[in-house]
Design a protein around this motif. Structure first.
Motif, PDB file in Angstrom:
ATOM      1  N   ALA A  62       0.890  -1.271  -0.237  1.00 44.86           N
ATOM      2  CA  ALA A  62      -0.124  -0.084   0.014  1.00 44.86           C
ATOM      3  C   ALA A  62       0.612   1.367  -0.174  1.00 44.86           C
ATOM      4  CB  ALA A  62      -0.957   0.112   1.724  1.00 44.86           C
ATOM      5  N   GLU A  63       0.691   1.726  -1.024  1.00 47.30           N
ATOM      6  CA  GLU A  63       1.542   3.972  -0.839  1.00 47.30           C
ATOM      7  C   GLU A  63       1.018   4.547  -0.163  1.00 47.30           C
ATOM      8  OE1 GLU A  63       0.860   5.143  -4.672  1.00 47.30           O
ATOM      9  OE2 GLU A  63       2.236   3.736  -5.418  1.00 47.30           O
ATOM     10  N   LEU A  64       1.092   4.618   1.249  1.00 45.67           N
ATOM     11  CA  LEU A  64       1.188   5.678   2.035  1.00 45.67           C
ATOM     12  C   LEU A  64       0.815   7.041   1.424  1.00 45.67           C
ATOM     13  CD1 LEU A  64       4.426   4.951   4.431  1.00 45.67           C
ATOM     14  CD2 LEU A  64       1.365   3.985   4.402  1.00 45.67           C
ATOM     15  N   SER A  65      -0.308   8.194   1.817  1.00 45.72           N
ATOM     16  CA  SER A  65      -0.807   9.413   1.236  1.00 45.72           C
ATOM     17  C   SER A  65       0.145  10.146   1.916  1.00 45.72           C
ATOM     18  CB  SER A  65      -2.565   9.346   1.866  1.00 45.72           C
ATOM     19  OG  SER A  65      -2.354   8.571   2.704  1.00 45.72           O
ATOM     20  N   THR A  66       1.123  10.765   1.999  1.00 39.39           N
ATOM     21  CA  THR A  66       2.076  11.627   2.674  1.00 39.39           C
ATOM     22  C   THR A  66       2.270  12.383   1.502  1.00 39.39           C
ATOM     23  OG1 THR A  66       4.221  10.157   2.500  1.00 39.39           O
ATOM     24  CG2 THR A  66       3.413  10.067   4.166  1.00 39.39           C
ATOM     25  N   ASP A  88       5.580   7.515  10.588  1.00 37.10           N
ATOM     26  CA  ASP A  88       4.026   7.177  11.905  1.00 37.10           C
ATOM     27  C   ASP A  88       3.129   6.952  11.069  1.00 37.10           C
ATOM     28  OD1 ASP A  88       4.637   9.415  13.439  1.00 37.10           O
ATOM     29  OD2 ASP A  88       4.249  11.439  12.315  1.00 37.10           O
ATOM     30  N   TYR A  89       3.082   6.449   9.939  1.00 32.29           N
ATOM     31  CA  TYR A  89       2.021   6.457   9.294  1.00 32.29           C
ATOM     32  C   TYR A  89       2.191   4.915   9.030  1.00 32.29           C
ATOM     33  CZ  TYR A  89      -0.375  10.429   6.771  1.00 32.29           C
ATOM     34  OH  TYR A  89      -0.961  11.683   6.655  1.00 32.29           O
ATOM     35  N   THR A  90       3.465   4.032   8.876  1.00 28.20           N
ATOM     36  CA  THR A  90       3.625   2.964   9.154  1.00 28.20           C
ATOM     37  C   THR A  90       3.505   2.602  10.221  1.00 28.20           C
ATOM     38  OG1 THR A  90       5.864   3.277   7.542  1.00 28.20           O
ATOM     39  CG2 THR A  90       5.867   0.843   8.730  1.00 28.20           C
ATOM     40  N   MET A  91       3.634   3.292  11.675  1.00 30.21           N
ATOM     41  CA  MET A  91       3.198   2.738  12.852  1.00 30.21           C
ATOM     42  C   MET A  91       2.003   3.103  13.426  1.00 30.21           C
ATOM     43  SD  MET A  91       6.326   5.141  14.735  1.00 30.21           S
ATOM     44  CE  MET A  91       5.632   4.968  16.298  1.00 30.21           C
ATOM     45  N   ARG A  92       0.835   3.042  12.266  1.00 26.80           N
ATOM     46  CA  ARG A  92      -0.650   3.680  12.512  1.00 26.80           C
ATOM     47  C   ARG A  92      -1.484   2.306  11.989  1.00 26.80           C
ATOM     48  NH1 ARG A  92      -2.534   9.983  11.123  1.00 26.80           N
ATOM     49  NH2 ARG A  92      -4.792   8.441  11.802  1.00 26.80           N
ATOM     50  N   ALA A  93      -0.869   2.327  10.211  1.00 32.87           N
ATOM     51  CA  ALA A  93      -1.157   1.022   9.329  1.00 32.87           C
ATOM     52  C   ALA A  93      -0.626  -0.318  11.238  1.00 32.87           C
ATOM     53  CB  ALA A  93      -0.480   0.765   8.925  1.00 32.87           C
ATOM     54  N   ALA A  94       0.700  -0.614  11.404  1.00 27.39           N
ATOM     55  CA  ALA A  94       1.080  -1.500  11.945  1.00 27.39           C
ATOM     56  C   ALA A  94       0.149  -1.357  13.529  1.00 27.39           C
ATOM     57  CB  ALA A  94       2.767  -1.687  13.182  1.00 27.39           C
ATOM     58  N   LEU A  95       0.025  -0.501  13.817  1.00 28.28           N
ATOM     59  CA  LEU A  95      -1.216  -0.515  15.439  1.00 28.28           C
ATOM     60  C   LEU A  95      -1.999  -1.245  15.408  1.00 28.28           C
ATOM     61  CD1 LEU A  95       0.280   2.214  17.529  1.00 28.28           C
ATOM     62  CD2 LEU A  95       0.873   0.099  17.777  1.00 28.28           C
ATOM     63  N   ALA A  96      -2.858  -0.104  14.638  1.00 22.49           N
ATOM     64  CA  ALA A  96      -4.268  -0.785  13.276  1.00 22.49           C
ATOM     65  C   ALA A  96      -4.719  -2.385  13.110  1.00 22.49           C
ATOM     66  CB  ALA A  96      -4.426   0.390  12.662  1.00 22.49           C
ATOM     67  N   MET A  97      -3.386  -3.246  13.051  1.00 19.67           N
ATOM     68  CA  MET A  97      -3.887  -4.347  13.267  1.00 19.67           C
ATOM     69  C   MET A  97      -2.909  -5.070  14.002  1.00 19.67           C
ATOM     70  SD  MET A  97      -3.154  -4.649   8.661  1.00 19.67           S
ATOM     71  CE  MET A  97      -2.298  -3.088   7.890  1.00 19.67           C
ATOM     72  N   ARG A 127       5.047  -9.489   9.343  1.00 21.89           N
ATOM     73  CA  ARG A 127       5.759  -7.656   9.505  1.00 21.89           C
ATOM     74  C   ARG A 127       5.202  -6.993   8.955  1.00 21.89           C
ATOM     75  NH1 ARG A 127      11.227  -9.105   6.924  1.00 21.89           N
ATOM     76  NH2 ARG A 127      11.379  -6.917   6.125  1.00 21.89           N
ATOM     77  N   ILE A 128       5.564  -5.623   8.995  1.00 17.40           N
ATOM     78  CA  ILE A 128       5.176  -4.421   8.173  1.00 17.40           C
ATOM     79  C   ILE A 128       6.085  -4.216   8.218  1.00 17.40           C
ATOM     80  CG2 ILE A 128       3.988  -2.565   7.683  1.00 17.40           C
ATOM     81  CD1 ILE A 128       1.497  -3.721   9.516  1.00 17.40           C
ATOM     82  N   HIS A 129       6.766  -3.757   6.694  1.00 16.09           N
ATOM     83  CA  HIS A 129       8.122  -2.744   6.540  1.00 16.09           C
ATOM     84  C   HIS A 129       7.641  -1.785   5.490  1.00 16.09           C
ATOM     85  CE1 HIS A 129       9.144  -5.546   3.332  1.00 16.09           C
ATOM     86  NE2 HIS A 129       8.905  -4.549   3.022  1.00 16.09           N
ATOM     87  N   LEU A 130       8.760  -1.274   5.532  1.00 12.51           N
ATOM     88  CA  LEU A 130       8.209   0.492   5.074  1.00 12.51           C
ATOM     89  C   LEU A 130       9.760   0.555   3.610  1.00 12.51           C
ATOM     90  CD1 LEU A 130       7.132   3.476   4.585  1.00 12.51           C
ATOM     91  CD2 LEU A 130       8.914   4.224   6.478  1.00 12.51           C
TER      92      LEU A 130
END
Lengths: 476, 496
Positions: free
Chosen positions: A13-17, A57-66, A120-123
């Motif tokens: 998923a592309e982040l919308s920064t 931040d966005y990666t962490m949000r996604a991570a915490l949301a999951m 895992r989730i990586h950036l």
């Protein structure tokens, strides 16, 4: 033989920064080819990456949301391969120390709740886009606008047991990312895509079979088709006593089949090593907490709240929590008019119906949530009738005027003055002696016709309940 | 009286600054003198890839009009500064002395260039080097060989040979080079000038074309220690565009220049005085150490047991990073592209085959091998572990001493062509400089004597991380007590 299907997805998923992952240039889809580039995006000699903290931040949000564990220490690595859309000859990614580990996503299939664990989730950074000229093999172009756009890869465990589950899981991830506000998950624009690993094993076995990897799919339909095809293909091989090759395959959209990638297309050795131009990423508890605090309510929780606390029917709640923007819109309208069920019906029915016909998303609604709430308030306090409300909404959409203005300008305020209603009733009975007789003779449905005539005479303004009462009184 | 006769191009930056302030000379005169000098000698020295006189004269006129208006001037105003050709200069070719970047003109300025422009320094041009900074003699330039101004038949060292030779031949007052395993210190030693690699992270690498990212550092060449400090003042400091640049205050390096080493603890590592060290070099360095002791420093024998693994370690890590950093030169977006390739793979092969020289190819192959699956642990990972051990050698040593003093190179400048057929011999030129690079430490080379052939010998002074001040103070005290830096040119070299 009967087989059990084992599927695991790697979702990108592309982040919308606002900016790109390692440079200040705007991160937006489209634009003239190579209009969103700069020396860093192009990997010019001498440039260095600087990490966009918002992307973290966005990666962490996604991570915490999951429900992932955000790691206190992570780092970036270079992944090497030569391709024209990869400007530096390597992609900056994360190999052994990603930002997040061990999460899960719950999703519903056929009324049952299932869970897919996340590895895992990586950036990492996205690559550019190669453009091949139709009918020409001597020339290709590259658009680097997408190069260096922040991308998260969500690696799921092989917990999915059917194409339906894979799709449901993928949808659930999409919803979460949209609600968390980290990705617009626009599949047509390629900002949300996935690779799928699929294998078969004899039913009842716990030994996974050899898997095939299906690359780079960006629609629910394609994933479904590709997985179905693979199940047929692998079943045939196994039934014939053959062995499935572990290989990477591409889905052919036109043929609806998958084919093995040529060896050339498949890089064998990425020569990963730690990115020396970036310092390792230290994430402390305070940072994690700040991100956790900023996390909005997620779709499943929100859906449950709509049903249990606001009294919205389950089906309607499912529609209204389709996107975060839609739920936000609904909740604002519900709060504005003080009637969640009324707001739910209007948002789901009339407004979404219009938006669907117009091919637009709720974000582009010509009527804002407070504007809709104003209309619904007029309806609720009997200033206008439901029928009038529908025409007022159409007028609002067409002219952009507020409900109050339209009602006032057009004189649409509901008539509750009984003397005016009695006058219309008298005239309708006089003009329609036949139906009036029928009603008196016991044909109850004749009343409906007479009510309609009164409403027509009042040009829709008469309060239908009062009309009903007045007609009965006059006829009995 | 001798000084009055010294031409402007032969003066130091601080001397020129004083003359400019006193209105004894104009910026235009300084610039003209330097460009006259370049015209007079560079066909023999061959330090310059490109001379940028037009832009420089414009800067000089701007400085003069500021002087005219009585405006304050930054410290390096009107000082002629030459730039190693792997520092990106907007609008001016940056080739890294490689064919693959022959047509490349950077669209942006490196951070150090922006800093020099802010100083109103006169940028004289771009200087020759070993291709992509890979080499120790500047003979790996794809364009030309630079000569050592002390003896034109000898190498200037490398990879920043053009930068060292330009200062030695008075073709620039200051120059910038880059040091990955010794590429500033070794040529400074060969050319008898002061050269300093600051601590890794002191100077922004933004715009420095990467060779080995974890080692590369920009630094100055100068005629004396004070000029070195002046140059450091201009180029050091945190840069948000470089994540590895240190976010810490930068002292005024000239303020610490006092000729006082009383009580300074000087470490002498046994491992740097070993077989292979030229006798004349050893004698000069030992004499310099005695001089420091005479001046009040205390000497301490120390041991750095992992020194012998430095070259092996360096020649895994640096090529590994280089193989990655040089992957971008694929002919796709800038630089050389082969004519008429058959297909994409053919274009990559031919573009890179034609564009890179032998030494660059050799290191790309070594580095690619070291990072390959199945070899990564045995080579790269092991090298990184040894790198940590080397760093720990220094950490332990610096618990006992304030600076470490060694020879910069095992010998004085070797002859051009002497080592070109033997890469291993060439690699050993870095034996005394590579360890500090791997530890990220500041290191300076300065002249401490001359060989019987009249070639300069270099003294290396290493310091603790971010303690350039102590290194400079020791260098300054030694320089004030000696006159090696005042000796100009051998009879075989370029006359003043």
């Amino acid at each position: 033989m009967a087989y059990e299907v084992v599927i695991g997805l790697e979702i990108h998923a592309e982040l919308s920064t606002v900016g790109k992952l390692f440079t200040w240039t705007a991160n937006r889809f489209g634009g003239e080819p190579n209009s969103r580039i700069d020396p860093i995006t192009l990997g010019m000699p001498g440039v260095l990456p600087v990490l966009n903290r918002t992307a973290v931040d966005y990666t962490m949000r996604a991570a915490l949301a999951m429900d992932c564990d955000v790691q206190p220490f992570s780092k970036f690595d270079r992944k090497h391969y030569f391709y024209p859309d990869l400007p530096k000859g390597y992609q900056i990614s994360q190999k052994d120390l990603p930002i997040a580990l061990d999460g899960h996503v719950d999703f519903d299939v056929n009324g049952a709740t299932r869970r897919c664990r996340l590895t895992r989730i990586h950036l990492e950074e996205d690559a550019g886009k190669s453009i091949h000229a139709e009918g020409r093999d001597d020339v290709s172009w590259v658009d680097y606008n997408r190069s260096c756009v922040p991308l998260i890869e969500i690696v799921g465990e092989p917990d999915l047991r059917s194409p339906e589950e894979a799709i449901a899981y993928w949808r659930a991830v999409k919803e979460i990312l949209e609600f968390a506000g980290v990705s617009d998950c626009n599949m047509e624009e390629g900002s949300f895509r996935c690779d799928a690993n699929i294998s078969l094993m004899p039913e009842g076995s716990d030994q996974f079979g050899t898997r095939a990897e299906l690359k780079n799919m960006n629609s629910f339909r394609y994933v479904h088709q590709a997985l179905e095809f693979e199940i047929r293909r692998q079943t045939q091989i196994l039934d014939a006593g053959g062995k499935v090759d572990q290989e990477t395959r591409l889905f052919d959209v036109d043929a609806g089949t998958t084919r093995a990638m040529r060896n050339k297309e498949e890089a064998s050795d990425y020569r990963y090593f730690p990115e020396p131009d970036l310092v390792p990423l230290d994430i402390d508890d305070a940072w994690i907490q700040a991100v956790r605090d900023s996390l909005p309510e997620l779709p499943r929780a929100r859906r449950q709240r709509l049903v249990s606390e606001m009294g919205v029917p389950e089906q309607t709640a499912a529609v209204l929590t389709g996107t975060r923007a839609l739920t936000d819109f609904f909740e604002a309208a519900a709060e504005g008019c003080g009637d969640a069920v009324l707001a739910a019906n209007w948002v789901q029915g009339d407004l979404l119906g219009y938006m669907r016909d117009a091919g637009r998303e709720i974000e582009d609604s010509p009527v804002s949530a407070p504007e809709l709430a104003e209309l619904l308030t007029l309806l609720k306090d009997d200033t206008i009738s439901g029928r009038i409300a529908k025409t007022v909404l159409e007028e609002m959409i067409a002219t952009g005027k507020s409900a109050k203005t339209i009602v006032e300008e057009k004189g649409l305020v509901q008539v509750t003055d009984t003397s005016a209603i009695d006058e219309w009733v008298r005239q309708v009975i006089e003009d329609n002696p036949g139906p009036a007789e029928d009603y008196r003779g016991g044909t109850a449905k004749a009343l409906g016709f007479l009510v309609g005539q009164v409403m027509k005479l009042s040009r829709g303004k008469a309060n239908p309940q009062l009309v009903n009462q007045a007609l009965r009184a006059a006829l009995e | 009286m001798a000084e009055a006769a010294t031409p402007l191009h032969a003066l130091t930056a601080h001397e020129l600054r004083d003359k400019l302030r006193n209105r004894e000379v104009s910026a235009t005169q300084i610039a003209e003198s330097t460009f006259d000098r370049i015209r007079a000698v560079d066909d023999r020295v061959k330090a310059y890839m490109v001379v940028t006189q037009d832009a420089a004269m414009e800067t000089a006129r701007d400085v003069d009009s500021r002087l005219e208006r009585g405006e304050p001037l930054p410290p390096l105003a009107a000082i002629p500064v030459g730039i190693k050709d792997l520092i990106c200069t907007k609008g001016v070719r940056t080739t890294c002395s490689s064919k693959i970047l022959e047509p490349f003109v950077s669209p942006y300025d490196a951070t150090v260039m922006r800093r020099l422009h802010a100083q109103k320094a006169i940028i004289t041009g771009k200087l020759n080097m070993d291709e992509f900074a890979m080499g120790s003699s500047t003979e790996n330039s794809a364009y030309m060989e630079t000569a050592n101004p002390w003896n034109l038949a000898h190498a200037p060292g490398g990879s920043s040979g053009g930068s060292a030779a330009a200062v030695a031949a008075d073709e620039a007052v200051l120059t910038l080079g880059s040091d990955t395993g010794g590429s500033i210190r070794q040529p400074a030693s060969f050319c008898g000038v002061v050269g300093m690699k600051p601590t890794y992270g002191r100077v922004s690498r933004f715009g420095l074309v990467a060779f080995a990212s974890s080692l590369d550092q920009i630094g100055p060449f100068s005629k004396d220690v004070r000029d070195c400090a002046l140059a450091l003042n201009a180029i050091c400091g945190h840069d948000p565009l470089d994540s590895t640049s240190a976010d810490m205050a930068v002292p005024d390096f000239t303020a610490g220049l006092v000729p006082d080493v009383e009580g300074l603890r000087v470490g002498i590592p046994a491992e740097y005085f070993v077989e292979g060290l030229d006798g004349e070099v050893e004698a000069s360095v030992r004499a310099a150490i005695s001089k420091l002791e005479q001046l009040g420093a205390t000497l301490h024998e120390i041991s750095m047991p992992h020194t012998e693994y430095s070259i092996a370690t360096y020649y895994i890590i640096a090529p590994a990073e280089a193989s990655s950093n040089l992957a971008r030169y694929d002919g796709m977006r800038y630089g050389h592209r082969t004519d008429d390739p058959d297909d994409l793979m053919d274009m990559y092969r031919k573009t890179r085959g034609e564009g890179f020289g032998d030494e660059v190819k050799r290191r790309i192959m070594i580095g690619t091998y070291a990072l390959s699956a199945g070899y990564f642990d045995a080579y790269y990972l092991k090298a990184m572990k040894v790198r940590t051990l080397i760093k720990q050698d220094f950490d332990r040593a610096f618990e006992e001493v304030d600076i470490i003093v060694t020879p910069t190179a095992p010998s004085a400048a070797f002859a051009l062509g002497e080592k070109t057929d033997d890469p291993l011999q060439m690699y050993l030129s870095d034996v005394f400089t590579a360890p500090a690079s791997m530890a990220g430490l500041p290191g300076l080379s300065m002249p401490c004597g001359f060989s019987s052939e009249g070639l300069p010998i270099g003294l290396q002074i290493l310091g603790k991380p971010f303690d350039e001040e102590t290194v400079l103070r020791a260098a300054y005290a030694y320089e004030q007590a000696t006159d090696h830096h005042l000796r100009r040119r051998s009879p075989d070299g370029i006359a003043v």
